[in-house]
Design an enzyme around this catalytic site. Sequence first.
Site, PDB file in Angstrom:
ATOM      1  N   LYS A 180       0.816  -1.362  -0.047  1.00 59.98           N
ATOM      2  CA  LYS A 180      -0.004  -0.034  -0.110  1.00 59.98           C
ATOM      3  C   LYS A 180       0.937   1.296  -0.044  1.00 59.98           C
ATOM      4  O   LYS A 180       0.776   1.938   0.973  1.00 59.98           O
ATOM      5  CB  LYS A 180      -0.949  -0.120   1.116  1.00 59.98           C
ATOM      6  CG  LYS A 180      -1.801  -1.502   1.429  1.00 59.98           C
ATOM      7  CD  LYS A 180      -3.048  -1.488   0.843  1.00 59.98           C
ATOM      8  CE  LYS A 180      -3.454  -2.893   0.642  1.00 59.98           C
ATOM      9  NZ  LYS A 180      -3.872  -3.604   1.879  1.00 59.98           N
ATOM     10  N   ASP A 238     -10.021  -8.969  -8.454  1.00 60.14           N
ATOM     11  CA  ASP A 238     -10.328  -9.169  -7.058  1.00 60.14           C
ATOM     12  C   ASP A 238     -11.918  -9.251  -7.071  1.00 60.14           C
ATOM     13  O   ASP A 238     -12.555  -8.550  -7.767  1.00 60.14           O
ATOM     14  CB  ASP A 238      -9.819  -7.744  -6.414  1.00 60.14           C
ATOM     15  CG  ASP A 238     -10.197  -7.803  -4.903  1.00 60.14           C
ATOM     16  OD1 ASP A 238     -11.537  -8.150  -4.729  1.00 60.14           O
ATOM     17  OD2 ASP A 238      -9.454  -7.205  -4.219  1.00 60.14           O
TER      18      ASP A 238
END
Length: 388
Positions: A180, A238
């Site tokens: 991230k 995803d």
Amino acid sequence: MKNKKARERGTMKALILVGGYGTRLRPLTLTCPKPIVPLCNKPMLMHQISAMAAVGVTEVVLAVSYQPEVLEAELKPYGDKLGVKITFSREDPDHPLGTAGPIGLAKDILCEGGEPFFVFNSDVICSFPLKQMLDFHRSRPAERRAQGTILVTKVTDPSKFGVVIYHPETDYHIERFVEKPKEFVGDRINAGMYILEPSVFDGDLIAPRRMSIEREVFPVLAARGTLYAMPLEGFWADVGQPRDFVKGTGLLLPQLPECDVNDHDATKTRAAAEGWTCVSPVLVDPSATVAAGAVLGPNTVIGPNCTVGATARIKNSTVMRGAAVLDGAYVADSIVGWRSRVGRWAHVVNMTVLAENVKLADEVYANGALVLPHKDVSVSVPEPTIIM
Ligand code: GDD
Ligand code: MG
């Protein structure tokens, strides 16, 4: 020699990080644990498990943090059919172990045969090039044997992922792994699928305590130069949120043998015989009833025991077990949950998700509505809203 024999017998192990309840896939997950929400008419996890079975995995550990009974009952028959033993490794729900701790907890099973093992995040699907991944992993240079291989893919917004910086012009070893990132460091990301060697447990680099594989393990392996990136060539998605679930369905469908594009015209023959239109790719369970004049597809899945009425139009959507889409209804970019009913001439669009057993009255318009289980909706929902 021992490893070669083990490989021939197929004794590879795998672990899937299943984690919590899947709150981002609400309202579907209010009545069904995320790993068994049907994706293309199969429990979501089974797409991963089938791909693993195909390359010789014989035991899959599901790392969960809640009661696994429902999961076990649903998945066991599929596992039996594939010859895969499905084992549960349960964490204390009040003290979840993160993304590395559960691997530490299952160390004994994973290391049993001395073979490398797979670790997958549960919320990702792809073209599953697992054979290539194994070959890639095993063929890294002798002076820098792989301790881990990460499948990587490219995205436009890498900030929500783990970014992998590696060298395609050399031997693909990973120089840095940044989870991230706050600033742009690259757009190749961790697809959430790994092969690891038993040596990753040495020195308690992975231990059964709360640990992040992305923040505590991968940076160490990268610094050693024993972590590699294999670029994924096919699709990746995803499937943890409705929008991605619908998109992922469309990507996965064409590669399934039961999809109309691969079933040697069985679906098209059926559609012609029954008088409805199939716009590929489409997957219709044999037990579903589709009336004449309906138009299905593209990217459409109709589950077991569903009913599709005359002239209904369904595209880019999933209709789950036992649901009904009545005459003249229009369903686009949406999910119709188990046993729900879309009334005649209703209009269901823009990522509307009907949870289990929802009744949408005739002629109702639902635009981006998220409808909780067991609700009756008799007035239109003109703007995206949660209906409780
Ligand atoms: N058993 C267990 N216990 N599983 C967990 C826990 C836990 O405490 N925490 C998370 N998981 C599972 C999740 O259910 C999911 O399958 C996986 O571990 C990854 O967690 P996510 O919460 O989905 O992480 P993410 O999506 O933000 O990021 C991860 O996936 C990206 C790819 O989708 C990272 O691995 C990123 O590096 C990666 O790019
Ligand atoms: Mg995730």
